[in-house]
Design a protein around this motif. Sequence first.
Motif, PDB file in Angstrom:
ATOM      1  N   ASN A 524      36.402  43.118  50.011  1.00  0.00           N
ATOM      2  CA  ASN A 524      35.416  43.168  51.095  1.00  0.00           C
ATOM      3  C   ASN A 524      35.885  42.429  52.353  1.00  0.00           C
ATOM      4  OD1 ASN A 524      34.863  40.393  50.735  1.00  0.00           O
ATOM      5  ND2 ASN A 524      33.297  40.838  49.184  1.00  0.00           N
ATOM      6  N   GLY A 525      37.144  41.957  52.347  1.00  0.00           N
ATOM      7  CA  GLY A 525      37.722  41.384  53.563  1.00  0.00           C
ATOM      8  C   GLY A 525      37.491  39.904  53.757  1.00  0.00           C
ATOM      9  N   ALA A 526      36.834  39.252  52.796  1.00  0.00           N
ATOM     10  CA  ALA A 526      36.590  37.806  52.937  1.00  0.00           C
ATOM     11  C   ALA A 526      37.884  37.015  52.749  1.00  0.00           C
ATOM     12  CB  ALA A 526      35.543  37.356  51.922  1.00  0.00           C
ATOM     13  N   THR A 527      38.824  37.552  51.966  1.00  0.00           N
ATOM     14  CA  THR A 527      40.138  36.928  51.756  1.00  0.00           C
ATOM     15  C   THR A 527      41.179  37.698  52.562  1.00  0.00           C
ATOM     16  OG1 THR A 527      39.568  36.197  49.537  1.00  0.00           O
ATOM     17  CG2 THR A 527      41.904  36.409  50.017  1.00  0.00           C
ATOM     18  N   ASP A 528      42.084  36.971  53.239  1.00  0.00           N
ATOM     19  CA  ASP A 528      43.104  37.629  54.063  1.00  0.00           C
ATOM     20  C   ASP A 528      44.393  37.897  53.295  1.00  0.00           C
ATOM     21  OD1 ASP A 528      41.649  37.413  56.686  1.00  0.00           O
ATOM     22  OD2 ASP A 528      41.732  35.293  56.115  1.00  0.00           O
ATOM     23  N   ILE A 529      44.777  36.911  52.456  1.00  0.00           N
ATOM     24  CA  ILE A 529      46.028  37.052  51.688  1.00  0.00           C
ATOM     25  C   ILE A 529      45.706  36.832  50.216  1.00  0.00           C
ATOM     26  CG2 ILE A 529      48.339  36.111  51.263  1.00  0.00           C
ATOM     27  CD1 ILE A 529      48.389  35.154  54.146  1.00  0.00           C
ATOM     28  N   LEU A 530      46.169  37.747  49.394  1.00  0.00           N
ATOM     29  CA  LEU A 530      45.970  37.598  47.954  1.00  0.00           C
ATOM     30  C   LEU A 530      47.327  37.329  47.308  1.00  0.00           C
ATOM     31  CD1 LEU A 530      44.105  37.749  45.476  1.00  0.00           C
ATOM     32  CD2 LEU A 530      44.648  40.179  45.319  1.00  0.00           C
ATOM     33  N   VAL A 531      47.489  36.113  46.774  1.00  0.00           N
ATOM     34  CA  VAL A 531      48.703  35.776  46.011  1.00  0.00           C
ATOM     35  C   VAL A 531      48.394  36.091  44.558  1.00  0.00           C
ATOM     36  CG1 VAL A 531      50.297  33.940  45.322  1.00  0.00           C
ATOM     37  CG2 VAL A 531      49.295  33.931  47.615  1.00  0.00           C
ATOM     38  N   SER A 532      49.271  36.875  43.924  1.00  0.00           N
ATOM     39  CA  SER A 532      48.941  37.343  42.576  1.00  0.00           C
ATOM     40  C   SER A 532      50.193  37.584  41.752  1.00  0.00           C
ATOM     41  CB  SER A 532      48.135  38.642  42.696  1.00  0.00           C
ATOM     42  OG  SER A 532      47.904  39.216  41.431  1.00  0.00           O
ATOM     43  N   THR A 533      50.006  37.591  40.444  1.00  0.00           N
ATOM     44  CA  THR A 533      51.046  38.116  39.554  1.00  0.00           C
ATOM     45  C   THR A 533      50.783  39.620  39.486  1.00  0.00           C
ATOM     46  OG1 THR A 533      49.603  37.643  37.698  1.00  0.00           O
ATOM     47  CG2 THR A 533      51.287  36.000  38.216  1.00  0.00           C
ATOM     48  N   THR A 534      51.423  40.322  38.567  1.00  0.00           N
ATOM     49  CA  THR A 534      51.319  41.788  38.572  1.00  0.00           C
ATOM     50  C   THR A 534      49.984  42.312  38.051  1.00  0.00           C
ATOM     51  OG1 THR A 534      52.424  41.816  36.446  1.00  0.00           O
ATOM     52  CG2 THR A 534      53.791  42.177  38.378  1.00  0.00           C
ATOM     53  N   VAL A 535      49.010  41.429  37.793  1.00  0.00           N
ATOM     54  CA  VAL A 535      47.709  41.932  37.333  1.00  0.00           C
ATOM     55  C   VAL A 535      47.074  42.838  38.378  1.00  0.00           C
ATOM     56  CG1 VAL A 535      47.132  40.082  35.722  1.00  0.00           C
ATOM     57  CG2 VAL A 535      46.556  39.810  38.122  1.00  0.00           C
TER      58      VAL A 535
END
Length: 681
Positions: A524-535
């Motif tokens: 919904n755009g509240a977060t700008d960058i998503l750091v993630s593993t391959t999930v």
Amino acid sequence: MNSQLQQSVSVLKGVGDDKETELNQLGIRTLNDLIQHFPYRYDNFEVQPIENLKHGERVTIEGKVQSEAVVRFYGKKKSRLTVRLAVENILVTAVFFNRHFLKKKLNIGHTIVVTGKWDKYKLTITGQDVKFGSSDSSRKMEPVYSATGSVTVKQLRRFMNQALQRFGADIEETLPAAIRKTYKLPGKKEAYESIHFPETAEQLKHARRRLVYEELLLFQLNMQAFKRRERMSSQGVTHTFEESSLFSFIDSLPFSLTDAQHRVIKEIITDMKQPLKMNRLLQGDVGSGKTVVASVAMFGAHLSGMQSALMVPTEILAEQHFQGLQDLFKETDVTITLLTGSTKGKKRQEINDSIREGNVDIVVGTHALIQEDVHFNNLGLVITDEQHRFGVNQRRALRDKGYEPDVLFMTATPIPRTLAISVFGDMDVSIIDELPAGRKQIQTYWVKPPMLERVLFFIQKELKKGRQAYVICPLIEESDKLDVQNAIDVHAQLQQFFTEYQVALMHGRLHSEEKEEVMASFSNGATDILVSTTVVEVGVNVPNATVMLIYDADRFGLSQLHQLRGRVGRGEHQSFCILLADPKGETGKERMQIMEETQDGFALSEKDLELRGPGDFFGSKQSGLPDFKIADVVHDYRALETARKDAIHFINMEQFWEDDSFLYLRNHVKQSGAWSGTKLD
């Protein structure tokens, strides 16, 4: 199978209790297990002319000693011995490490045979095995087996030789003479003897060809028997509707379908209109429009008065599908509901009631769909998205909610044909191999770690335009074993760099509710960058995300990188995939270059299979890939195709079910459970 070969390996001389236990650990319990424990390579002691020797390979040469051996000691108890040999009037240097004691035996003028690694540029052989005197014609190719504990390769050779000498006569011929004649295949006993103790490379080739073909044929017979039995016995639902109504729905869509989508829809509708149960796999690259195809199939089920169920792996994906289908069906009388683990209490009861009473046409949900309290009124079509994420029992549980409903599996993982006919050989396969017109290609760049700061400034420019970014890491937290960036550290670093923006972290150790929350915030755009593993690999649709940065990209396979790249490029804006990697080997560099040049998921999947092999292809062993003893579905692709073609022919001919020459193959199919329909879900 002759009962003699079902005896325990303990009947062999030299196999006591301890040895038997260790052989059991190798999966060798019976004599039959032993003779099917095939060598993984051969030590070739066949002397070859120098001109035939390949650089870097293990070879055997014969020559006369031309100089005194020179020994140099270095370090603690380490030595290097060099000696010059005349081989076919060419001077060759033989090098032996930590074998200084050979010096006394290497007399000028004497003939020796050396086996080792060949360097054709330096005319040097690094010796691993040496024999004094001329080459022994009886010692040409020796099998090398995987061994364990105190069981040595030499002992395995001895046990194998003993088993074949004493019980070889009990090896039963399994292929009809006509097949052996057609393909010029040796008999089974001869093939076993030659695969373990080949006299020539040619003999080995034919033995392997025979055993590979038989293994693949037995596998494909099971697949095709199961498929035929399903077709014969599964009087599934017959969908009846006017195709003109279906085409009117397609024409009403706000976009045009591709030729590939039209072709696949025709295949699915043909299946649905038949009384036999559909069992079809729909493959399509990320963004190729599988959901639209599925929606047309569900509309067909609706026209014939039946319900459809669409099961997806996560709640956020279920919500996205639900919203997407509501948009597609807004001009129709199709009713849709959403059922997930979060649907609780009175609302859940109301939804369950409407499903049971038949007031809902399409139910979209997670594994909540297979709970005991969910009862369909008239389920005619079951669709699972990213079906390899669900276990066999979960898929079956949903199918069992109706009376033999048609089944459509969807996957965005482009599976090479080689694997598709192995893993999914009991299904029909439809492929959408074309992307919708006007879709912008994702620009892909491979950069080295020193350029990271430039990359981060580039991401900052995209964020200023109001876009979002994914950052993917291979590991959750620091590991001593792998020097790779981990998600927790990267998240902390990026929070410091992007102080004005929201940086979130997602990984596999979060509870599903936490994952959903993090993903929803990004969606919904509240977060700008998503750091993630391959999930994050499968599913969600965030059209505003335009950058995919992948740390240590050389740690991923091509297919996985392509899946990750497919998370961006879903909106109107130009998108970018940046591969941050400093690969050490040639394979890693080649993978990065291929990713820069290729956008076609199927081409990438074929290349991935070549580079990494089938075991790693799905990222884990739960792929359902058969565990072949000798066949390799990549290198033995032609044999697999031949075996499949033959299996279809045999299963459908009367002679196979009656003639004594097919007795072994027929019994194999019946005993496997494929014919009774108890296997191969």
